[in-house]
Design an enzyme around this catalytic site. Structure first.
Site, PDB file in Angstrom:
ATOM      1  N   HIS A   9       0.855  -1.187   0.000  1.00  0.00           N
ATOM      2  CA  HIS A   9       0.000   0.000   0.000  1.00  0.00           C
ATOM      3  C   HIS A   9       0.888   1.233   0.000  1.00  0.00           C
ATOM      4  O   HIS A   9       2.021   1.205   0.496  1.00  0.00           O
ATOM      5  CB  HIS A   9      -0.880   0.022   1.251  1.00  0.00           C
ATOM      6  CG  HIS A   9      -1.985  -0.979   1.239  1.00  0.00           C
ATOM      7  ND1 HIS A   9      -3.146  -0.800   1.955  1.00  0.00           N
ATOM      8  CD2 HIS A   9      -2.118  -2.171   0.610  1.00  0.00           C
ATOM      9  CE1 HIS A   9      -3.948  -1.832   1.770  1.00  0.00           C
ATOM     10  NE2 HIS A   9      -3.339  -2.682   0.958  1.00  0.00           N
TER      11      HIS A   9
ATOM     12  N   GLU B 288       0.943   3.907   1.790  1.00  0.00           N
ATOM     13  CA  GLU B 288       1.415   4.339   3.108  1.00  0.00           C
ATOM     14  C   GLU B 288       2.570   3.469   3.604  1.00  0.00           C
ATOM     15  O   GLU B 288       3.566   3.988   4.111  1.00  0.00           O
ATOM     16  CB  GLU B 288       0.285   4.271   4.152  1.00  0.00           C
ATOM     17  CG  GLU B 288      -0.918   5.107   3.819  1.00  0.00           C
ATOM     18  CD  GLU B 288      -2.032   4.332   3.132  1.00  0.00           C
ATOM     19  OE1 GLU B 288      -3.206   4.584   3.444  1.00  0.00           O
ATOM     20  OE2 GLU B 288      -1.718   3.482   2.266  1.00  0.00           O
TER      21      GLU B 288
ATOM     22  N   CYS C 277      -2.486  -0.162   7.373  1.00  0.00           N
ATOM     23  CA  CYS C 277      -1.717   1.083   7.278  1.00  0.00           C
ATOM     24  C   CYS C 277      -1.829   1.904   8.556  1.00  0.00           C
ATOM     25  O   CYS C 277      -0.851   2.513   8.999  1.00  0.00           O
ATOM     26  CB  CYS C 277      -2.163   1.877   6.065  1.00  0.00           C
ATOM     27  SG  CYS C 277      -1.790   1.015   4.520  1.00  0.00           S
TER      28      CYS C 277
END
Length: 143
Positions: free
Chosen positions: A48, A50, A81
């Site tokens: 992801h 992040e 995250c």
């Protein structure tokens, strides 16, 4: 947020959901790292925006504690995250679009501000929210 939107555009062009993130230094003027979703590109379910930005910022600083740093992301962080944000000791999370289906920074859950945890970053939501949401809407409509 404009830099995070640029990162999100890179993800979308690569076939990933267009989410982008940047980590800013403690003075808020220096970009330490950036990332965009790379799950499709890498086959890594943890890739992801992040998480990638946090990993790169930690490498840049030479330590895992991102105390004083701000993470700016186009979409509200998910539970994974949000956990990474708490664990990395990021001081501030700024996000654009809310994620009513999987958000963990105030909409569906509020992991980052859970009083039971030892670190709770400040959360600022809704920055360029319409532009961030529009990028996602356009991506999913095209599918």
């Amino acid at each position: 947020m404009r830099l995070a939107l640029d990162e999100a555009g890179r993800a979308g062009r690569g076939g990933d959901v267009p989410v982008g993130a940047v980590v800013l230094s403690d003075d808020g003027t220096t970009v330490l790292a950036a990332g965009h979703n790379e799950r499709e590109a890498t086959g890594d379910p943890t890739a992801h925006a992040e998480v990638l930005a946090i990993r790169r910022a930690a490498a840049e600083l030479g330590q895992w504690r991102l105390t004083g740093c701000t993470l700016v992301v186009t979409l509200e962080p998910c539970t994974m995250c949000a956990g990474a944000l708490v664990q990395s000791r990021v001081d501030r999370v700024v996000y654009g679009a809310r994620d009513e289906k999987a958000g963990a920074a105030g909409s569906l859950w509020d992991v980052v501000r859970d009083r039971r945890l030892n670190h709770r970053p400040e959360v600022i939501e809704g920055v360029l929210a319409e532009e961030c949401a529009g990028l996602l809407t356009d991506f999913f409509r095209s599918r």
